[in-house]
Design an enzyme around this catalytic site. Structure first.
Site, PDB file in Angstrom:
ATOM      1  CB  CYS A  31      -0.984  -0.004   1.162  1.00 31.16           C
ATOM      2  SG  CYS A  31      -0.226  -0.261   2.760  1.00 31.16           S
ATOM      3  CB  CYS A  36      30.897  33.624  12.872  1.00 30.92           C
ATOM      4  SG  CYS A  36      32.082  33.630  14.215  1.00 30.92           S
ATOM      5  CB  CYS A  39      33.880  37.609  13.450  1.00 27.89           C
ATOM      6  SG  CYS A  39      33.543  36.416  12.144  1.00 27.89           S
ATOM      7  CB  CYS A  97      34.168  31.229  11.856  1.00 33.71           C
ATOM      8  SG  CYS A  97      34.118  32.878  11.117  1.00 33.71           S
ATOM      9  CB  CYS A 119      37.080  33.131  13.621  1.00 31.16           C
ATOM     10  SG  CYS A 119      35.892  34.378  14.081  1.00 31.16           S
ATOM     11  CG  HIS A 172      -3.963   0.659   4.888  1.00 33.39           C
ATOM     12  ND1 HIS A 172      -3.413  -0.193   3.940  1.00 33.39           N
ATOM     13  CD2 HIS A 172      -5.063   1.209   4.305  1.00 33.39           C
ATOM     14  CE1 HIS A 172      -4.161  -0.155   2.847  1.00 33.39           C
ATOM     15  NE2 HIS A 172      -5.166   0.677   3.038  1.00 33.39           N
TER      16      HIS A 172
HETATM   17 ZN   LIG Z   1      33.917  34.258  12.938  1.00 35.65          ZN
END
Ligand SMILES: [Zn+2]
Length: 395
Positions: free
Chosen positions: A67, A216, A219, A267, A270, A348
């Protein structure tokens, strides 16, 4: 009924007669003669267009716990553009002979759709040849165990796509970095890169593009990733009281998420792992939007099921608030629902579909097909929703 004539047109392709190409290899000749047979089917469609049998109100036989498959097949059979692609044989021109299945899954799928839309009489159609092909493609469907309808849909669409992929030679990977581009442009380029590899009628219809933005917390640098999607799996929003709507689920799906601890991404600016926020938006809306309500704790090993009633609109589901950019092409109408009733153990599947020629809703319960009122379409069994982009917003 002249309205039927207007609502669906079937064109018969001009196939060359077999005798015109005596030099063709045997297997190609065999293919050409099946094309002639299907031209005849096209003729039958034209003949049957105004009769009840052309409305595909035929059920599918249950082969033993199938089904889940029947439910999805009926939803796809009522996907007008896909149905026409099968009925007017245009898929044949795009069969990719270098695909793994050699086109046999697409052929069998199209044959099944043709039987649903052109068989005279009211006998349910047996999908066993189709089942043979899908289990060759995805061995997990061998046997007669209950399966997850959404997983089945993914496998099936993937299989069909591979067999009608217009790309025969995939290009090498791109080295060019797109991160310097504005988001919108990057999204476009990423989409074009996707099409260079995956380009088919199935992609034309079902695939959209999702943007995830990672910011981030240190930053503020934001990086974006664009991914194609074939459906959206929506978590079911929980509310203390009151009803849960599909929009609540969409909002939960796109809600800003914090990635911290072990999940911290690196990041770019960073150059270190930082706590980030992540958010989804829809960059490109597909023509057919498949929304999967995550009722099961896990698709493969089901341990629990949420039977929460999620209300959803049949008309004018407006998803513009989830668009990455200002978008006008984001209003959808519902045309099919795959339902799951019962528990995780013994359940079902059925389908509710809006019949393209008449616009009326029907319940497809394996071999039984019964008319229903559109007011009955919403229910706590709704599991996979099929929406079509409204024509007026496709401009
Ligand atoms: Zn960052």
């Amino acid at each position: 009924m002249p309205s039927l004539r207007r609502s669906y047109r079937v064109t018969v392709p001009e196939d060359p007669p077999v005798t015109a190409f005596p030099f063709l290899r045997q297997d190609l000749r065999r293919k050409t003669s099946t094309m002639l047979v299907s031209t005849f089917v096209g003729f039958l469609i034209n003949q049957a267009k105004n009769s009840k049998s052309a409305q595909a109100l035929l059920g599918l036989k249950n082969l033993g716990n199938t089904c889940f498959m029947n439910s999805i097949l009926q939803c796809l059979s009522n996907t007008q553009s896909l149905r026409d692609y099968c009925l007017n044989n245009s898929y044949r021109r795009e069969l990719n002979s270098s695909s793994r299945g050699n086109g046999t899954l697409m052929e069998e799928f199209a044959r099944l759709i043709q039987r649903l839309w052109t068989s005279s009489g009211s006998d349910a159609v047996g999908p066993s040849e189709f089942k043979t092909q899908i289990q060759k493609y995805a061995p997990r469907f061998v046997g007669y165990n209950q399966q997850d309808a959404q997983e089945f849909l993914r496998f099936l669409l993937d299989g069909l796509h591979n067999e009608v992929n217009r790309v025969t030679v995939r290009p090498r990977g791109h080295a060019e970095d797109l991160d310097h581009l504005p988001d919108d442009e990057k999204g476009k380029r990423m989409w074009n890169r996707y099409l260079e590899r995956e380009d088919s009628k199935i992609v034309d219809l079902f695939v959209g593009q999702l943007k995830s933005s990672l910011t981030c917390c240190q930053c503020g640098y934001c990086s974006t990733v664009f991914d194609p999607f074939w459906d959206l799996s929506l978590p079911i929003a929980k509310k203390g009281h009151g009803e849960v709507s599909l929009m609540d689920c969409m909002r939960l799906f796109t809600k800003e998420d914090v990635l911290d601890g072990d999940e911290k991404p690196t990041c770019y600016r960073c150059k270190a792992r930082r706590k980030c926020t992540k958010k989804f938006t829809i960059q490109r809306f597909p023509k057919i939007l498949v929304l999967h309500l995550k009722r099961f704790s896990e698709a493969r090993i089901r341990t629990s099921k949420l039977s929460t009633f999620v209300s959803f609109p049949l008309k004018e589901l407006d998803l513009r608030e989830f668009a990455s950019e200002n978008s006008t092409n984001a209003v959808y109408n519902l045309y099919a629902v795959s339902n799951h009733s019962g528990t995780t153990m013994g359940g079902h599947y059925t389908a509710y579909c809006r019949n393209p020629p008449s616009g009326e809703w029907y319940t497809f319960n394996d071999s039984r097909v019964t008319p229903m009122s559109s007011s009955q379409v919403r229910g706590s069994d709704a599991y996979v929703l099929f929406y079509e982009l409204a024509t007026s917003s496709r401009m």
